[in-house]
Write a protein that holds these residues in place. Sequence first.
Motif, PDB file in Angstrom:
ATOM      1  N   UNK A 100       0.821  -1.211   0.000  1.00  0.00           N
ATOM      2  CA  UNK A 100       0.000   0.000   0.000  1.00  0.00           C
ATOM      3  C   UNK A 100       0.859   1.267   0.000  1.00  0.00           C
ATOM      4  N   UNK A 101       1.913   1.260   0.803  1.00  0.00           N
ATOM      5  CA  UNK A 101       2.733   2.470   0.929  1.00  0.00           C
ATOM      6  C   UNK A 101       3.776   2.587  -0.177  1.00  0.00           C
ATOM      7  N   UNK A 102       3.837   1.619  -1.073  1.00  0.00           N
ATOM      8  CA  UNK A 102       4.725   1.739  -2.234  1.00  0.00           C
ATOM      9  C   UNK A 102       4.352   2.942  -3.094  1.00  0.00           C
ATOM     10  N   UNK A 103       3.132   3.437  -2.955  1.00  0.00           N
ATOM     11  CA  UNK A 103       2.696   4.629  -3.695  1.00  0.00           C
ATOM     12  C   UNK A 103       3.421   5.882  -3.214  1.00  0.00           C
ATOM     13  N   UNK A 104       4.060   5.801  -2.024  1.00  0.00           N
ATOM     14  CA  UNK A 104       4.728   6.966  -1.440  1.00  0.00           C
ATOM     15  C   UNK A 104       6.227   6.682  -1.451  1.00  0.00           C
ATOM     16  N   UNK A 105       6.961   7.189  -2.432  1.00  0.00           N
ATOM     17  CA  UNK A 105       8.383   6.828  -2.556  1.00  0.00           C
ATOM     18  C   UNK A 105       9.205   7.125  -1.305  1.00  0.00           C
ATOM     19  N   UNK A 106       8.834   8.172  -0.577  1.00  0.00           N
ATOM     20  CA  UNK A 106       9.617   8.555   0.605  1.00  0.00           C
ATOM     21  C   UNK A 106       9.145   7.855   1.869  1.00  0.00           C
ATOM     22  N   UNK A 107       8.188   6.927   1.768  1.00  0.00           N
ATOM     23  CA  UNK A 107       7.712   6.211   2.955  1.00  0.00           C
ATOM     24  C   UNK A 107       8.708   5.128   3.355  1.00  0.00           C
ATOM     25  N   UNK A 108       8.954   5.029   4.654  1.00  0.00           N
ATOM     26  CA  UNK A 108       9.784   3.976   5.215  1.00  0.00           C
ATOM     27  C   UNK A 108       8.897   3.070   6.067  1.00  0.00           C
ATOM     28  N   UNK A 109       8.664   1.857   5.608  1.00  0.00           N
ATOM     29  CA  UNK A 109       7.817   0.916   6.336  1.00  0.00           C
ATOM     30  C   UNK A 109       8.708   0.057   7.227  1.00  0.00           C
ATOM     31  N   UNK A 110       8.429   0.064   8.524  1.00  0.00           N
ATOM     32  CA  UNK A 110       9.246  -0.652   9.503  1.00  0.00           C
ATOM     33  C   UNK A 110       8.381  -1.719  10.175  1.00  0.00           C
ATOM     34  N   UNK A 111       8.561  -2.996   9.832  1.00  0.00           N
ATOM     35  CA  UNK A 111       7.827  -4.052  10.533  1.00  0.00           C
ATOM     36  C   UNK A 111       8.388  -4.249  11.934  1.00  0.00           C
ATOM     37  N   UNK A 112       7.513  -4.486  12.891  1.00  0.00           N
ATOM     38  CA  UNK A 112       7.943  -4.660  14.277  1.00  0.00           C
ATOM     39  C   UNK A 112       7.555  -6.062  14.723  1.00  0.00           C
ATOM     40  N   UNK A 113       8.544  -6.901  14.863  1.00  0.00           N
ATOM     41  CA  UNK A 113       8.335  -8.302  15.197  1.00  0.00           C
ATOM     42  C   UNK A 113       7.671  -8.449  16.562  1.00  0.00           C
ATOM     43  N   UNK A 114       6.654  -9.295  16.615  1.00  0.00           N
ATOM     44  CA  UNK A 114       5.993  -9.622  17.869  1.00  0.00           C
ATOM     45  C   UNK A 114       4.970  -8.614  18.345  1.00  0.00           C
ATOM     46  N   UNK A 115       4.892  -7.451  17.720  1.00  0.00           N
ATOM     47  CA  UNK A 115       3.998  -6.391  18.199  1.00  0.00           C
ATOM     48  C   UNK A 115       2.576  -6.590  17.690  1.00  0.00           C
ATOM     49  N   UNK A 116       1.620  -5.985  18.413  1.00  0.00           N
ATOM     50  CA  UNK A 116       0.214  -5.986  18.026  1.00  0.00           C
ATOM     51  C   UNK A 116      -0.281  -4.554  17.895  1.00  0.00           C
ATOM     52  N   UNK A 117      -1.518  -4.414  17.439  1.00  0.00           N
ATOM     53  CA  UNK A 117      -2.078  -3.112  17.096  1.00  0.00           C
ATOM     54  C   UNK A 117      -1.973  -2.098  18.237  1.00  0.00           C
ATOM     55  N   UNK A 118      -2.182  -2.554  19.461  1.00  0.00           N
ATOM     56  CA  UNK A 118      -2.205  -1.639  20.603  1.00  0.00           C
ATOM     57  C   UNK A 118      -0.862  -1.454  21.282  1.00  0.00           C
ATOM     58  N   UNK A 119       0.198  -2.094  20.771  1.00  0.00           N
ATOM     59  CA  UNK A 119       1.548  -1.924  21.300  1.00  0.00           C
ATOM     60  C   UNK A 119       1.592  -2.172  22.810  1.00  0.00           C
TER      61      UNK A 119
END
Length: 268
Positions: free
Chosen positions: A194-213
């Motif tokens: 989805x964020x590939x549409x934004x060239x300057x977006x940096x997507x950072x996956x966070x292992x083990x995390x859930x929506x509410x952190x």
Amino acid sequence: MTTPATATPIRALTVLPATREDVELHTADGLTLVGELARPVGRPPAATLVTLHPLPTHGGYMDSHIYRKAAWRLPALADLAVLRFNTRGTSSPRGTSQGEFDAGVSERFDVHAAIEFAEFHDLPRRWLVGWSFGTEIALMHGRDPSIEGAILLSPPLKRATDADLDAWAAFGKPLVVLVPEHDDYLRPDEARERFARVPQAEVIPVEGAKHLWVGESSVRRVLDEIVAHVRPGFPVPLPTTWDGPSTTGDAAVAHLGSSATSASEESA
């Protein structure tokens, strides 16, 4: 480095020194919103976080736990100012903001009022930080030339559309996207697409995390990523102990709220 003998662990309810003041924001459509500004003690902030909270109809407000802990810790640990406020119709121990929830539409006035408050009060290097619903209104309404960029926590991309992403791409400002591995709405692989549409977006996956952190390890990861991006070169991870005065916060406002669950937070 040897930890001083007087250092104490920074725990979920630890409140570090800051200059804190209740504030009011005034929207262009005539509403007063309640909030709080936390700043470093005795020195100007190096940068500013303008925070946008999760869905108020499912427990989100200015005291949602990531933002409360940011305000409790980051002025002391990273010289950041943290502006938190309740969007229209939202209540917290600080008070109730005027108006009614409008599913992200009229909230554009709230976002603009927060940015204008930070600008008027000469708070430097302003970054939007949105969480869940807050990411939606950041993407839809936060493209103000006075901000440095935006950090998105658990973006569902339900209200914000591809058109909003395209507009942010054209806007050109940085977009940092923290995506929990076990998010309920948007997980890392789909987020990259989805964020590939934004060239300057940096997507950072966070292992083990859930929506509410939930959990101190998730909180620390989020705060470390925020500091690393708004203060490039600042040492992270942040300290987990504090050698100085501190107090203990209210457990009742240190979490998202008992009405909020990862399964329902974006259902409205």
